[in-house]
Design a protein around this motif. Structure first.
Motif: not given
Length: 254
Positions: A44-52, A122-137
């Motif tokens: 979902h790399c195309r939606e990644l910019t919109d998520a950020l 824990d915080t900067l890597v895993i939590c950030t990736l989780t947030a981005l996955v939720i947004l692009v979904s």
């Protein structure tokens, strides 16, 4: 019952068995989660910019800030943010140093850096990736939250597999957390009452596992938040008094 038996099989073996199990499960869990999240973001790399863009716009949106102040929800947001942040990395509780103190090292500064690396992952890597996955979904505003939202987002990104990654990850995380905190409590109990309390403490801990699994979630969160605050306050005060020692050792290691 199964969770209680698994917990008993590990913690009755002491810190060595806890370390062996945790060192085998945690890296596998983390790598699987990171691989799944990375795959979803790649697909979902195309939606990644919109998520950020959504994150940045929402962060600095004056309407959202004004609405929060007018609605009186700032304090609630801060309270829940701090509480969940503590659950993410335990920063400020004074719990992780108990485990790091058991490490075989002559360099406290290096061990401190290792401890900080855990917070970063824990915080900067895993939590950030989780947030981005939720947004692009696209499921971030469907009303769900917590593990339900994360599971749905991963399953939407990796249909048929994503939900299993999150579910297994949560199970492993919960199990290793039970093991880790059993050791923290055991060290504290031994310090207060001596070695004679170790085995009674372990048996009480094992017996408490089903109570936590069957208890009401809201009550468990409330008790955990209160107990975390009771740990954090004296620990933060102690950190202020110990800060000269930290600065001295840090300068000496440069």
């Amino acid at each position: 019952g199964v969770l209680m038996l698994l917990t008993a099989a590990v913690i009755l073996g002491g810190i060595r068995r806890i370390a062996e199990v945790a060192s085998a499960l945690v890296p596998l869990m983390a790598l699987s989660y990171l691989l799944a999240a990375g795959t979803i973001l790649y697909l979902h790399c195309r939606e990644l910019t919109d998520a950020l863009h959504l994150i940045l716009v929402s962060t600095f949106d004056p309407k959202a800030a004004a609405g929060g102040v007018m609605g009186g929800i700032v304090w609630t947001a801060i309270r829940f943010g701090v509480a969940r942040g503590i659950f993410s990395n335990e920063a400020g509780l004074g719990s992780a140093p108990i485990a790091h103190a058991a490490a075989r090292t002559n360099d406290p500064v290096r061990q401190g850096l290792v401890a900080m690396l855990g917070t970063f992952i824990d915080t900067l890597v895993i939590c950030t990736l989780t947030a981005l996955v939720i947004l692009v979904s696209g499921l971030w505003d469907d009303g769900a939250n917590g593990a339900v939202l994360s599971t749905a987002a991963f399953d939407a990104g990796l249909p048929g597999y994503g939900a299993y990654v999150v579910s297994l990850g949560l199970a492993v995380f919960a199990f290793t957390t039970i093991l880790g905190w059993s050791y923290y409590g055991e060290r504290c109990a031994e310090f207060l009452f001596g070695v004679r309390v170790i085995w009674p403490y372990r048996l009480l801990w094992i017996g408490a596992v089903p109570l936590g699994a069957l208890g009401k979630l809201n009550l468990i969160w409330l008790v955990a938040d209160v107990m975390n605050a009771m740990m954090a306050l004296p620990n933060l005060i102690a950190l202020l008094f110990l800060s000269p020692v930290v600065f001295r050792l840090s300068r000496a290691s440069d």
